[in-house]
Design a protein around this motif. Sequence first.
Motif, PDB file in Angstrom:
ATOM      1  N   LEU A   1      -3.319  24.228  -0.949  1.00 43.24           N
ATOM      2  CA  LEU A   1      -4.059  24.318  -1.999  1.00 43.24           C
ATOM      3  C   LEU A   1      -4.385  25.387  -3.001  1.00 43.24           C
ATOM      4  O   LEU A   1      -4.441  25.164  -3.911  1.00 43.24           O
ATOM      5  CB  LEU A   1      -5.446  25.611  -0.986  1.00 43.24           C
ATOM      6  N   ASN A   2      -2.735  25.565  -2.859  1.00 45.69           N
ATOM      7  CA  ASN A   2      -2.519  27.194  -4.210  1.00 45.69           C
ATOM      8  C   ASN A   2      -0.941  25.404  -5.472  1.00 45.69           C
ATOM      9  O   ASN A   2      -0.509  26.016  -6.184  1.00 45.69           O
ATOM     10  CB  ASN A   2      -1.035  27.600  -3.267  1.00 45.69           C
ATOM     11  N   LYS A   3      -1.164  23.845  -5.153  1.00 50.30           N
ATOM     12  CA  LYS A   3      -0.814  23.134  -5.910  1.00 50.30           C
ATOM     13  C   LYS A   3      -1.097  22.739  -6.580  1.00 50.30           C
ATOM     14  O   LYS A   3      -2.980  22.554  -7.232  1.00 50.30           O
ATOM     15  CB  LYS A   3      -0.362  21.393  -5.138  1.00 50.30           C
TER      16      LYS A   3
ATOM     17  N   MET B   1     -10.427  43.252  -0.056  1.00 46.02           N
ATOM     18  CA  MET B   1      -8.526  43.735  -1.332  1.00 46.02           C
ATOM     19  C   MET B   1      -9.235  41.949  -2.300  1.00 46.02           C
ATOM     20  O   MET B   1     -10.218  41.095  -2.249  1.00 46.02           O
ATOM     21  CB  MET B   1      -7.779  42.231  -0.321  1.00 46.02           C
ATOM     22  N   ASP B   2      -8.831  42.827  -3.168  1.00 44.46           N
ATOM     23  CA  ASP B   2      -8.561  41.481  -4.431  1.00 44.46           C
ATOM     24  C   ASP B   2      -7.504  40.968  -4.398  1.00 44.46           C
ATOM     25  O   ASP B   2      -6.642  40.769  -4.465  1.00 44.46           O
ATOM     26  CB  ASP B   2      -8.323  42.305  -6.372  1.00 44.46           C
ATOM     27  N   SER B   3      -7.588  39.352  -4.237  1.00 40.61           N
ATOM     28  CA  SER B   3      -6.998  37.991  -4.080  1.00 40.61           C
ATOM     29  C   SER B   3      -6.555  38.122  -4.764  1.00 40.61           C
ATOM     30  O   SER B   3      -5.661  37.309  -4.740  1.00 40.61           O
ATOM     31  CB  SER B   3      -7.752  37.197  -2.900  1.00 40.61           C
ATOM     32  N   SER B   4      -7.152  38.309  -6.150  1.00 43.92           N
ATOM     33  CA  SER B   4      -6.699  37.095  -7.449  1.00 43.92           C
ATOM     34  C   SER B   4      -4.998  38.071  -7.795  1.00 43.92           C
ATOM     35  O   SER B   4      -3.885  36.833  -8.246  1.00 43.92           O
ATOM     36  CB  SER B   4      -6.706  37.588  -8.983  1.00 43.92           C
ATOM     37  N   GLY B   5      -4.281  39.270  -7.669  1.00 47.63           N
ATOM     38  CA  GLY B   5      -3.183  39.045  -7.307  1.00 47.63           C
ATOM     39  C   GLY B   5      -1.999  39.559  -6.134  1.00 47.63           C
ATOM     40  O   GLY B   5      -1.085  39.743  -6.373  1.00 47.63           O
ATOM     41  N   ARG B   6      -2.808  38.731  -5.337  1.00 47.46           N
ATOM     42  CA  ARG B   6      -2.237  38.299  -4.255  1.00 47.46           C
ATOM     43  C   ARG B   6      -0.593  37.325  -3.949  1.00 47.46           C
ATOM     44  O   ARG B   6      -1.103  36.552  -5.059  1.00 47.46           O
ATOM     45  CB  ARG B   6      -2.419  38.255  -2.848  1.00 47.46           C
ATOM     46  N   PRO B   7       0.709  37.964  -3.365  1.00 43.56           N
ATOM     47  CA  PRO B   7       1.391  36.520  -3.393  1.00 43.56           C
ATOM     48  C   PRO B   7       1.147  35.104  -2.907  1.00 43.56           C
ATOM     49  O   PRO B   7       0.849  35.184  -1.704  1.00 43.56           O
ATOM     50  CB  PRO B   7       2.571  37.551  -2.677  1.00 43.56           C
ATOM     51  N   ILE B   8       1.273  34.172  -3.628  1.00 46.20           N
ATOM     52  CA  ILE B   8       0.754  32.723  -2.793  1.00 46.20           C
ATOM     53  C   ILE B   8       2.122  32.280  -2.164  1.00 46.20           C
ATOM     54  O   ILE B   8       3.350  31.928  -2.404  1.00 46.20           O
ATOM     55  CB  ILE B   8      -0.094  32.184  -3.644  1.00 46.20           C
ATOM     56  N   ASN B   9       1.464  31.100  -0.940  1.00 44.98           N
ATOM     57  CA  ASN B   9       2.746  30.571  -0.847  1.00 44.98           C
ATOM     58  C   ASN B   9       2.882  29.436  -1.231  1.00 44.98           C
ATOM     59  O   ASN B   9       2.048  28.577  -1.277  1.00 44.98           O
ATOM     60  CB  ASN B   9       2.029  30.349   1.273  1.00 44.98           C
TER      61      ASN B   9
ATOM     62  N   PHE C   1     -16.784  34.398   0.543  1.00 38.76           N
ATOM     63  CA  PHE C   1     -15.735  33.486   1.589  1.00 38.76           C
ATOM     64  C   PHE C   1     -14.886  32.791   0.533  1.00 38.76           C
ATOM     65  O   PHE C   1     -13.437  32.640   1.975  1.00 38.76           O
ATOM     66  CB  PHE C   1     -16.136  33.314   2.956  1.00 38.76           C
ATOM     67  N   GLY C   2     -14.799  32.166   0.018  1.00 41.70           N
ATOM     68  CA  GLY C   2     -13.563  31.423  -1.010  1.00 41.70           C
ATOM     69  C   GLY C   2     -12.105  31.855  -0.773  1.00 41.70           C
ATOM     70  O   GLY C   2     -11.702  30.861  -0.246  1.00 41.70           O
ATOM     71  N   PRO C   3     -12.619  33.068  -1.495  1.00 38.08           N
ATOM     72  CA  PRO C   3     -10.858  33.783  -2.153  1.00 38.08           C
ATOM     73  C   PRO C   3     -10.139  33.604  -0.941  1.00 38.08           C
ATOM     74  O   PRO C   3      -9.110  33.587  -1.013  1.00 38.08           O
ATOM     75  CB  PRO C   3     -10.878  34.234  -2.373  1.00 38.08           C
ATOM     76  N   ASN C   4     -10.555  33.665   1.146  1.00 34.81           N
ATOM     77  CA  ASN C   4      -9.556  33.240   1.533  1.00 34.81           C
ATOM     78  C   ASN C   4      -9.716  32.849   2.411  1.00 34.81           C
ATOM     79  O   ASN C   4      -9.753  33.165   3.702  1.00 34.81           O
ATOM     80  CB  ASN C   4     -10.934  34.909   2.665  1.00 34.81           C
ATOM     81  N   LEU C   5     -10.170  31.122   2.242  1.00 31.69           N
ATOM     82  CA  LEU C   5     -10.384  30.504   2.523  1.00 31.69           C
ATOM     83  C   LEU C   5      -8.887  29.918   3.061  1.00 31.69           C
ATOM     84  O   LEU C   5      -7.708  30.225   2.443  1.00 31.69           O
ATOM     85  CB  LEU C   5     -10.345  29.062   2.167  1.00 31.69           C
ATOM     86  N   PHE C   6      -8.002  29.553   3.995  1.00 29.18           N
ATOM     87  CA  PHE C   6      -6.969  29.234   4.853  1.00 29.18           C
ATOM     88  C   PHE C   6      -6.470  30.557   4.607  1.00 29.18           C
ATOM     89  O   PHE C   6      -5.482  30.642   4.317  1.00 29.18           O
ATOM     90  CB  PHE C   6      -6.307  28.369   4.097  1.00 29.18           C
ATOM     91  N   ASP C   7      -7.036  32.129   4.929  1.00 31.63           N
ATOM     92  CA  ASP C   7      -5.860  32.972   4.035  1.00 31.63           C
ATOM     93  C   ASP C   7      -4.886  33.096   4.585  1.00 31.63           C
ATOM     94  O   ASP C   7      -3.779  33.640   3.892  1.00 31.63           O
ATOM     95  CB  ASP C   7      -6.779  34.580   4.093  1.00 31.63           C
ATOM     96  N   GLU C   8      -4.354  32.865   5.868  1.00 29.18           N
ATOM     97  CA  GLU C   8      -2.954  33.008   6.799  1.00 29.18           C
ATOM     98  C   GLU C   8      -1.913  31.962   6.219  1.00 29.18           C
ATOM     99  O   GLU C   8      -0.803  32.843   5.821  1.00 29.18           O
ATOM    100  CB  GLU C   8      -3.142  33.530   8.047  1.00 29.18           C
ATOM    101  N   TRP C   9      -2.108  30.732   5.848  1.00 26.62           N
ATOM    102  CA  TRP C   9      -1.478  29.672   4.789  1.00 26.62           C
ATOM    103  C   TRP C   9      -1.536  30.396   3.747  1.00 26.62           C
ATOM    104  O   TRP C   9      -0.301  29.141   3.032  1.00 26.62           O
ATOM    105  CB  TRP C   9      -2.124  28.245   5.534  1.00 26.62           C
ATOM    106  N   ARG C  10      -2.344  30.447   2.605  1.00 27.63           N
ATOM    107  CA  ARG C  10      -1.897  30.191   1.624  1.00 27.63           C
ATOM    108  C   ARG C  10      -1.672  31.615   0.800  1.00 27.63           C
ATOM    109  O   ARG C  10      -1.078  31.008  -0.582  1.00 27.63           O
ATOM    110  CB  ARG C  10      -3.942  30.032   1.383  1.00 27.63           C
TER     111      ARG C  10
END
Lengths: 212, 476
Positions: free
Chosen positions: A69-71, A56-64, A38-47
């Motif tokens: 978490l993305n800093k 879904m493979d989260s590695s290629g998704r556009p990040i916020n 579940f780690g890649p989807n932690l805070f999914d809607e904000w991240r």
Amino acid sequence: MKKFTKLTGTAIPLDRANVDTDAIIPKQFLKSIERSGFGPNLFDEWRYLDHGEPGMDSSGRPINPDFVLNKKRYQGASVLLARENFGCGSSREHAPWALEDFGIRCIIAPSFADIFFNNCFKNGILPIVQSGDVVNRLFKACESTEGYQLTVDLTAQTITTPDGESFDFEVEVFRKHCLLNGLDDIGLTLQHVEDIKAYEVRRKLEAPWLFV
Amino acid sequence: MAAKTLYDKLWDAHVVRSGDDGASLIYIDRQLVHEVTSPQAFEGLRLANRKPWRVGANLATPDHNVPTTDRTAGIEDPIARLQVETLDKNCDYFGITEFKMDDIRQGIVHVVGPEQGATLPGMTVVCGDSHTSTHGAFGALAHGIGTSEVEHVLATQCLIQKKSNSLLISVDGRVADGVTAKDIVLAIIGEIGTAGGTGYAIEFSGEAIMALSMEGRMTVCNMAIEAGARAGIIAVDQTTIDYVEGRPYAPKGDQWTMAVEAWADLHSDADAKFDKVVHLDATIIKPQVTWGTSPEMVIAIDATVPNPADETDTVKRTGMEAALKYMGLQANVPINQVKIDRSFIGSCTNSRIEDLRAAAGVAKGRKVAESVKQALVVPGSGLVKQQAEAEGLDKIFIAAGFEWREPGCSMCLAMNADRLGAGERCASTSNRNFEGRQGQGGRTHLVSPEMAAAAAIAGHFIDVADLETLAEGIEG
Ligand code: SF4
């Protein structure tokens, strides 16, 4: 369960009150029948900027880029700083599973929602309650110092900052014992099989309708 | 003997063993199981080669993921289908009674338990779902647990727990006509806040609470968790006993007589001490609507959306600003001018027969506004649906332009196909208005079934009482 003894790790500040478990792990990921991943989807809607779905493979998704978490400076963080009433809402244990899978082992906040607090202990995560003042200071220090690390010592029940300042914290004796030793509750309870059976015998006489 | 609260009595009757550090082993009489929080628990049981301690104490039904449209073709979403099938397999394997998707008794766990008499006064009831607090309406100690604890209860019939503090919320006097159980509980949360009950077991009492039907009491206890309390309880009285009598799982014959006698003690003693007491005046409660993204962000229907500038606490002010932004609302706007896109009548808070009767009463002879994209009615269980159809409520809803669906959680959390689009505003009878709860970007306003129906008809939030004048205005 993973043991928790002493941890030194990067702190990450999540500056929002009332963060609910729907935000920690959105409902679509609850369809999984697994306990991990579940780690890649932690805070999914904000991240992420797009909508995430299970599988879904989260590695290629556009990040916020604005979400903490993305800093870059917080990559690899293991101590989460949070605000009041963290983990409110649904009882989903997927929330601590996602946090743990992401690498969070300790959460420091002024208050937690009960069920979430309890669920953390079952998954090797240590939730620590500190006064609003202390949490405020940690937030400030963490935001202003790159690579800010905290040391959390469960045996001594202390949090130590990089400048050597130290804060005590409370933890229930039983929970501490389980975390320190990575003990499984079920095994412990089953040491009391005779007590449970005796209770059932007694209760059946008082309230037989509960056993039909 | 020292005077005891109802919570003390329920707790004491279930202690198997107390540890020296305050953590006790508590016996669990009933566990309700659904598809979302159980697969990992069953898997754990199997991996450890364990069996359920007392199979008959468990009752299962799928609810979160089931479609509410035609089910004859099964579940389309493969991931949801796998989860429901996993529940079926686990229940079959371990011998647990399950009301499967095609069973008339299937429905939302918190509707099904009481309806079957599987929830009884004096029990401890748990479920891997935070709204298990609902069952406290029966004078039962009921609360939500995580998946590890679901497994723990399956394996040992017990939980390791620390006793909570006790909070008495007394709602004094009677509410005005048109004010519902939902309005009472929203007003309570508005008063004490979403963390006001954290660490407490709440007992709801007072004239306004004891005057409620069992359905109304369940609505109140259901939302105890939204006030931060794991458990909400209400004393047992004749209303409780009348509701339970004759239900499939309720005791029969001599055991019934014995049970009713025992249940007479399920109330707090007159001089019992609570750790905290809150009084609310029922007479001033008006129909409520939430305006923000937390159930405590609630106002009366005749009020205006609050202004963050008036809030002195900075954390609160930032929270309000973020909520207004998410909700697409301006400060100081009268809430009864705010237009809706959808209306949802359902969820474990408000999907029982009484809720549907109340909503149908409002919908009767009227039409859903053109501007409203969808008005959904989702009964809480197959039996509620059957009863409503026997009373002709489905026809009233359909004639008014509402959709009449199969039972399940549906748009309460939008795990199935029923959901809000981004930016859409919904009058919802559910219990959570968190960001994204009813669909990503969706905007939820929590209301009573009466108001959800009235808002669907008017196209905006409205006091049911004003619906009359509105209709007259149009005709005249
Ligand atoms: S109806 Fe909503 S709140 Fe109730 S159990 Fe289902 S998802 Fe949870």
